[in-house]
Design an enzyme around this catalytic site. Structure first.
Site, PDB file in Angstrom:
ATOM      1  N   LYS A 178       0.855  -1.182   0.000  1.00 36.08           N
ATOM      2  CA  LYS A 178       0.000   0.000   0.000  1.00 36.08           C
ATOM      3  C   LYS A 178       0.894   1.236   0.000  1.00 36.08           C
ATOM      4  O   LYS A 178       1.494   1.592   1.003  1.00 36.08           O
ATOM      5  CB  LYS A 178      -0.920   0.024   1.217  1.00 36.08           C
ATOM      6  N   PRO A 179       1.009   1.929  -1.158  1.00 30.33           N
ATOM      7  CA  PRO A 179       1.778   3.168  -1.180  1.00 30.33           C
ATOM      8  C   PRO A 179       1.000   4.293  -0.500  1.00 30.33           C
ATOM      9  O   PRO A 179      -0.172   4.134  -0.150  1.00 30.33           O
ATOM     10  CB  PRO A 179       1.967   3.450  -2.677  1.00 30.33           C
ATOM     11  N   GLU A 253       9.637   1.997  10.938  1.00 30.91           N
ATOM     12  CA  GLU A 253      10.598   3.085  10.734  1.00 30.91           C
ATOM     13  C   GLU A 253       9.764   4.354  10.751  1.00 30.91           C
ATOM     14  O   GLU A 253       9.012   4.633   9.818  1.00 30.91           O
ATOM     15  CB  GLU A 253      11.339   2.895   9.416  1.00 30.91           C
ATOM     16  N   GLU A 389       8.520  17.058  15.001  1.00 31.15           N
ATOM     17  CA  GLU A 389       9.020  16.854  13.639  1.00 31.15           C
ATOM     18  C   GLU A 389       8.284  17.791  12.680  1.00 31.15           C
ATOM     19  O   GLU A 389       7.121  17.569  12.349  1.00 31.15           O
ATOM     20  CB  GLU A 389       8.821  15.396  13.223  1.00 31.15           C
ATOM     21  N   LYS A 459      13.647   4.692  20.567  1.00 33.57           N
ATOM     22  CA  LYS A 459      12.602   5.511  21.182  1.00 33.57           C
ATOM     23  C   LYS A 459      11.390   5.580  20.235  1.00 33.57           C
ATOM     24  O   LYS A 459      10.988   4.552  19.681  1.00 33.57           O
ATOM     25  CB  LYS A 459      13.152   6.897  21.558  1.00 33.57           C
TER      26      LYS A 459
END
Length: 496
Positions: A178-179, A253, A389, A459
């Site tokens: 699944k992109p 990731e 982020e 983490k």
């Protein structure tokens, strides 16, 4: 320039319409125009794709091929990627707004190298004989884990799908991919290249659509044996939770917020080049970016002054221009997120050294989602702009005095994907690298990567490793075999 027909799902070796017949536009972030339409798959399409992958794994030839034969097919994939480099470059550029030079030199070539490395890895997944004191012969086998659900993000569509699919195929697994919701172009093209290279039908399937429909169905599907996920920490946390309900192994990731440390003894010219690369690479949409610059106080004023002069000179513009370094953000929602963080920095009294706005673009590019590379100082360490982020071309700068303070500041976020440092003191380099809480640490540069070097996070940046021989561990499982040895003549009392 490529023209695109309406895209189709790729299931069991064939292109097909989604069960719902629903579609969505695919937009070029450089100017906002519609490139094509993509199918919006749903649970029914995931069912079909998993069924195809299941048959291919349980009954098909791929898991049963000699590793050397799988390696030959994967080597052909690498050759086809290079043969079709122009098409893949255009697809990545139209899909994500990626500058064509970056797409060619980094994305396409890295994908080819990934499949070459996977071809080599295919021949290394061996078990081992274990010597034990009981009268038996014991050994281990490494077996493919089964059907893999691969979920990838928008920022590196080709690289991050090749990372997962290459390793999974090397191990003998089958895949449902699944992109990201809005970047399907290279994923569907690659499915056909894999087929052309000799990957059997059903081994690789691609279902496009939303995370709520396709991603959720893939996570919860009982026919999927393992999830390989790259994306944000928030979504990764949910994905790991759902997989845990089904006791399904996962690799994650996730997000990053890397610290880039520059000590007073650093080579300034080298450090400046690496610092700029670390936060403008891929328009800052890079989980292993270095958006937090920590500078030892004697060098702070000098380094900020150099950045103030150099960063505005980084070429921002048309991603189809080979000279462009920074293209548009991948879409409007990504652009708005960056704008909100910079507005927050201003409200907290920060100094905008350079950037901090959308650049003025001419012609059709005026509709693109561009943002100027931005350097910010005078933020507190606990500011959200420092802690979270941002995922755009934004660099925050802070000062430190001692090595211990630098390490403490670097480690003081929830993330731990990448970090870097600049120093001419070799002992310090090793000492600080060991102390930084990150899955990969660069010394005197940034973003040096190779398929042989494992990467992944600690983490809230995730767990598991991709690249390197470590990647095969995620796609295989160990089986122990213990064969009882009959007693030899004269050993009747053995075992009593």
């Amino acid at each position: 320039m490529l023209t695109y027909e309406d895209l189709q799902l790729f299931i069991d070796g064939r292109s097909r319409e989604p069960a719902s017949r629903r579609r969505a536009d695919v937009l070029d972030p450089a100017d906002g125009h519609r490139i094509t339409t993509m199918p919006l798959g749903d649970a029914a399409d995931v069912d079909a794709a998993v069924a195809a992958a299941r048959r291919a794994f349980d009954e098909g030839p791929w898991p049963r091929l000699a590793p050397r034969e799988r390696g030959r097919v994967l080597t052909r994939v690498a050759a086809l990627i290079r043969e079709h480099a122009d098409e893949l470059v255009e697809r990545e550029s139209h899909d994500v707004g990626k500058p064509v030079t970056l797409a060619r030199v980094v994305d396409v070539e890295t994908a080819a190298q990934q499949y070459e490395h996977a071809a080599a890895l295919a021949q290394t997944s061996d078990g081992a004989v274990r010597h034990i004191p009981i009268p038996s012969f014991a050994y281990t086998l490494r077996e493919p884990v089964g059907v893999v659900g691969a979920i990838t993000p928008f920022n590196f569509p080709l690289i991050l799908s090749s990372t997962k699919i290459g390793a999974a195929l090397a191990a003998g697994c089958t895949v449902v991919h699944k992109p990201a919701d809005d970047t399907p172009l290279s994923a569907l093209f690659m499915a056909k290249l894999l087929q052309q290279a000799g990957v059997p039908d059903g081994v690789v399937n691609v279902v496009t659509g939303t995370g709520a429909d396709v991603g959720e169905a893939l996570l919860r599907h009982r026919g999927v044996d393992k999830i390989a996920f790259t994306g944000s920490t928030a979504i990764g946390r949910h994905a790991a939770s759902v997989a845990g309900e089904h006791l399904k192994p996962v690799t994650m990731e996730l997000g990053g917020n890397g610290a880039h440390l520059v000590f007073a003894d650093a080579d300034v010219e080298s450090a400046v080049g690496a610092v700029i690369k670390a936060f403008v690479f891929n328009t800052g949409q890079f989980c292993m970016a270095g958006p937090r610059l920590l500078v030892q106080r004697p060098l702070l004023e000098t380094l900020v002054g150099i950045l103030e002069q150099a960063v505005p000179g980084v070429p921002v513009g048309d991603p189809r221009d080979p000279a462009t370094v920074v293209g548009p953000m991948a879409g409007d929602r990504h652009l708005k997120k960056v704008e909100e963080y910079v507005a927050l920095a201003r409200s907290e009294g920060a100094r905008i050294v350079c950037g901090g706005e959308r650049p003025r673009m001419a012609g059709p590019l005026a509709e693109g989602t561009f943002y100027s590379p931005t350097v910010i100082t005078d933020l507190s360490p606990d500011s959200r702009v420092v802690q979270e982020e941002v995922f755009g071309p934004v660099l925050t700068v802070q000062a430190f005095d001692t090595e211990a303070e630098a390490v403490a500041m670097a480690n003081a976020t929830p993330y731990g994907l990448a970090a870097g440092l600049h120093t001419t003191d070799l002992a310090r380099a090793h000492r600080v690298a060991a102390a930084l809480q990150a899955g990969i640490v660069w010394v005197n540069d940034w973003a040096l990567l190779d398929p042989a070097i494992p990467f992944g996070g600690v983490k809230q940046s995730g767990f598991g490793r991709e690249y390197g021989p470590e990647s095969l561990e995620s796609y295989t499982r160990s089986k122990s075999v213990v064969v009882a040895m009959p007693p030899q003549a004269g050993d009747e009392g053995a075992g009593r």
